[in-house]
Design a protein around this motif. Structure first.
Motif, PDB file in Angstrom:
ATOM      1  N   VAL A 127      18.477  14.772  38.948  1.00  0.00           N
ATOM      2  CA  VAL A 127      18.748  15.092  37.544  1.00  0.00           C
ATOM      3  C   VAL A 127      19.696  14.055  36.944  1.00  0.00           C
ATOM      4  N   HIS A 128      20.772  13.744  37.659  1.00  0.00           N
ATOM      5  CA  HIS A 128      21.715  12.752  37.141  1.00  0.00           C
ATOM      6  C   HIS A 128      21.041  11.384  36.989  1.00  0.00           C
ATOM      7  N   PHE A 129      20.175  11.035  37.924  1.00  0.00           N
ATOM      8  CA  PHE A 129      19.480   9.754  37.840  1.00  0.00           C
ATOM      9  C   PHE A 129      18.517   9.718  36.648  1.00  0.00           C
ATOM     10  N   ASP A 130      17.719  10.765  36.521  1.00  0.00           N
ATOM     11  CA  ASP A 130      16.698  10.799  35.473  1.00  0.00           C
ATOM     12  C   ASP A 130      17.305  10.809  34.071  1.00  0.00           C
ATOM     13  N   ARG A 131      18.477  11.402  33.931  1.00  0.00           N
ATOM     14  CA  ARG A 131      19.039  11.610  32.585  1.00  0.00           C
ATOM     15  C   ARG A 131      20.111  10.589  32.210  1.00  0.00           C
ATOM     16  N   ARG A 132      20.312   9.595  33.058  1.00  0.00           N
ATOM     17  CA  ARG A 132      21.234   8.512  32.703  1.00  0.00           C
ATOM     18  C   ARG A 132      20.807   7.905  31.372  1.00  0.00           C
ATOM     19  N   ASP A 133      21.770   7.537  30.567  1.00  0.00           N
ATOM     20  CA  ASP A 133      21.445   7.032  29.238  1.00  0.00           C
ATOM     21  C   ASP A 133      22.574   6.115  28.770  1.00  0.00           C
ATOM     22  N   PRO A 134      22.292   4.854  28.494  1.00  0.00           N
ATOM     23  CA  PRO A 134      23.345   3.957  28.004  1.00  0.00           C
ATOM     24  C   PRO A 134      24.049   4.543  26.784  1.00  0.00           C
ATOM     25  N   GLY A 135      25.371   4.401  26.755  1.00  0.00           N
ATOM     26  CA  GLY A 135      26.155   4.924  25.639  1.00  0.00           C
ATOM     27  C   GLY A 135      26.487   6.394  25.773  1.00  0.00           C
ATOM     28  N   HIS A 136      26.162   6.984  26.935  1.00  0.00           N
ATOM     29  CA  HIS A 136      26.405   8.416  27.152  1.00  0.00           C
ATOM     30  C   HIS A 136      26.970   8.673  28.544  1.00  0.00           C
ATOM     31  N   PHE A 137      27.657   9.814  28.677  1.00  0.00           N
ATOM     32  CA  PHE A 137      27.956  10.366  29.996  1.00  0.00           C
ATOM     33  C   PHE A 137      27.329  11.749  30.070  1.00  0.00           C
ATOM     34  N   LEU A 138      27.109  12.230  31.287  1.00  0.00           N
ATOM     35  CA  LEU A 138      26.456  13.523  31.495  1.00  0.00           C
ATOM     36  C   LEU A 138      27.473  14.573  31.915  1.00  0.00           C
ATOM     37  N   SER A 139      27.376  15.738  31.319  1.00  0.00           N
ATOM     38  CA  SER A 139      28.321  16.827  31.550  1.00  0.00           C
ATOM     39  C   SER A 139      27.623  18.028  32.181  1.00  0.00           C
ATOM     40  N   GLY A 140      27.888  18.242  33.462  1.00  0.00           N
ATOM     41  CA  GLY A 140      27.310  19.382  34.172  1.00  0.00           C
ATOM     42  C   GLY A 140      28.334  20.483  34.386  1.00  0.00           C
ATOM     43  N   GLY A 141      27.893  21.592  34.935  1.00  0.00           N
ATOM     44  CA  GLY A 141      28.782  22.717  35.189  1.00  0.00           C
ATOM     45  C   GLY A 141      28.717  23.156  36.634  1.00  0.00           C
ATOM     46  N   TYR A 142      29.124  24.396  36.888  1.00  0.00           N
ATOM     47  CA  TYR A 142      29.037  24.951  38.229  1.00  0.00           C
ATOM     48  C   TYR A 142      28.875  26.456  38.137  1.00  0.00           C
ATOM     49  N   PHE A 143      28.475  27.059  39.250  1.00  0.00           N
ATOM     50  CA  PHE A 143      28.443  28.516  39.353  1.00  0.00           C
ATOM     51  C   PHE A 143      29.448  28.915  40.426  1.00  0.00           C
ATOM     52  N   MET A 144      30.479  29.643  40.022  1.00  0.00           N
ATOM     53  CA  MET A 144      31.562  30.001  40.942  1.00  0.00           C
ATOM     54  C   MET A 144      31.157  31.157  41.852  1.00  0.00           C
ATOM     55  N   LEU A 145      31.383  30.982  43.152  1.00  0.00           N
ATOM     56  CA  LEU A 145      31.095  32.020  44.136  1.00  0.00           C
ATOM     57  C   LEU A 145      32.394  32.667  44.604  1.00  0.00           C
ATOM     58  N   PRO A 146      32.351  33.962  44.947  1.00  0.00           N
ATOM     59  CA  PRO A 146      33.536  34.598  45.523  1.00  0.00           C
ATOM     60  C   PRO A 146      33.766  34.113  46.954  1.00  0.00           C
TER      61      PRO A 146
END
Length: 273
Positions: A106-125
Motif C-alpha cells: 500500500v505504501h509503495f503503490d500510493r507514493r506520490d511526489p509532493g506528498h506524504f502518506l498518513s496511516g493509522g493503527y488499531f489498538m489491541l488490549p
C-alpha cells in the motif's frame, strides 16, 4: 549493490517480545523490495540477540542503528536511522505495531511526489497482544474481526479499519474527519523531503514529535494523504513509563511555535546549527 525501493524504519526500546512479532509481520509482506532499519534507543542484549537472529533468518536487508540508553531519545535515534536508509522513500513504524501483509505494498503503490502518506493503527488490549503468535500473524488471524472478538475484543466501530477494503477503504480515507498527519507508527514520505526539513526535532521527548515533523513538511509544501483505512497495522499494548505531562507540555510549545512561525526547518535536527 542495487538499492531497495523503500526503507522501513522500526523504532524500539527494550521490548523484544513485541519487536519479534513486528519483524515477523514484515518478513511475510507481499511486497519485499525494502530494507529494515531498526532505530534502537538503547535496548539491552536480548533485543540485540533477537535482531541478529532475525537478520540471519531473512533475506531482507537489516540495519541495526543503536546508541547507549540515555533516557527517552527517540527523536535522536530516528534521525540516525534516517541517515542509514539507502532508498529514496521511507516508511516509519514502531516495534509494537504488526503490519498486515499488504502494508508495504500500500505504501509503495500510493507514493506520490509532493506528498506524504498518513496511516493509522488499531489498538489491541494487553491480553490479545500477548496471545498473538507467529501462526496468527502468518495466517493474518490477528487482523480478522471474528478472531479478535473470539479472543475477547469488544465490538467497536473502529474495527472498520480492519474490515474495509478496496473502494470502501478509499471512500473512508476520503471522508474521515481526521486530518492526515505524520504518525510515527504508520507514515511514509520521500527521503529528500524528510532531509529538507532536517528530520526530527531532538529537543522533543514523548508526545507529538512525529506530528511536529509532519507540520514542518506541510509548511514546506508537502501535502498529507490519508491511508488510515488502507495501510493497516495492529498496535500491541504496553506501559508508557516515559510519558510525563511535563514532556507533553514542552512538546506542545514547540509544535505551537512551528505552526505559528510556519517553520520549515529545525535547527535541532539531523544537521546542527
Amino acid at each position: 549493490m542495487i538499492k531497495p525501493e523503500m526503507s522501513v524504519i522500526i523504532s524500539t526500546y527494550n521490548a523484544p517480545k513485541w519487536l519479534e512479532k513486528t519483524l515477523y509481520g514484515f518478513s511475510i509482506q507481499s511486497f519485499q523490495d525494502f530494507e529494515i532499519v531498526i532505530a534502537d534507543d538503547g535496548s539491552k542484549q536480548e533485543t540485540l540477540d533477537l535482531i541478529e537472529q532475525f537478520s540471519a533468518d531473512t533475506e531482507i536487508p537489516v540495519v541495526h542503528v543503536w546508541h547507549e540508553d540515555n533516557g527517552f531519545q527517540k527523536s535522536q535515534i530516528l534521525n540516525k536511522a534516517i541517515l542509514k536508509c539507502s532508498s529514496e522513500y521511507i516508511v516509519m513504524t514502531d516495534g509494537d505495531c504488526i503490519p498486515r501483509k499488504d502494508f508495504m505494498q500500500v505504501h509503495f503503490d500510493r507514493r506520490d511526489p509532493g506528498h506524504f502518506l498518513s496511516g493509522g493503527y488499531f489498538m489491541l488490549p494487553m491480553d490479545i497482544s500477548e496471545k498473538i503468535n507467529k501462526e496468527d500473524i502468518e495466517l493474518q488471524r490477528c487482523f480478522e474481526k471474528s478472531w479478535l472478538e473470539k479472543n475477547g475484543l469488544k465490538s467497536v466501530i473502529k474495527t472498520m479499519k480492519l474490515t474495509s477494503e478496496g473502494r470502501k477503504a478509499d471512500f473512508l480515507n476520503k471522508i474521515t474527519p481526521t486530518s492526515p498527519t505524520w504518525n510515527g507508527h504508520n507514515a511514509s514520505g520521500w527521503t529528500s523531503d524528510i532531509l529538507k526539513v532536517n528530520g526530527f526535532d531532538e529537543r522533543m521527548q514523548y508526545g507529538g514529535q512525529d506530528r511536529e515533523l509532519g507540520e514542518r513538511l506541510v509548511n514546506s509544501g508537502i501535502k498529507g494523504k490519508q491511508i488510515r483505512y488502507s495501510a493497516i497495522c495492529v498496535h500491541l499494548d504496553h506501559p508508557r513509563g516515559y510519558k510525563t505531562q511535563e514532556s507533553i507540555d514542552y512538546n506542545r510549545s514547540i509544535r505551537k511555535n512551528t505552526r505559528d512561525t510556519k517553520s520549515k526547518f529545525t535547527k535541532f535536527g539531523i544537521k546542527k546549527n
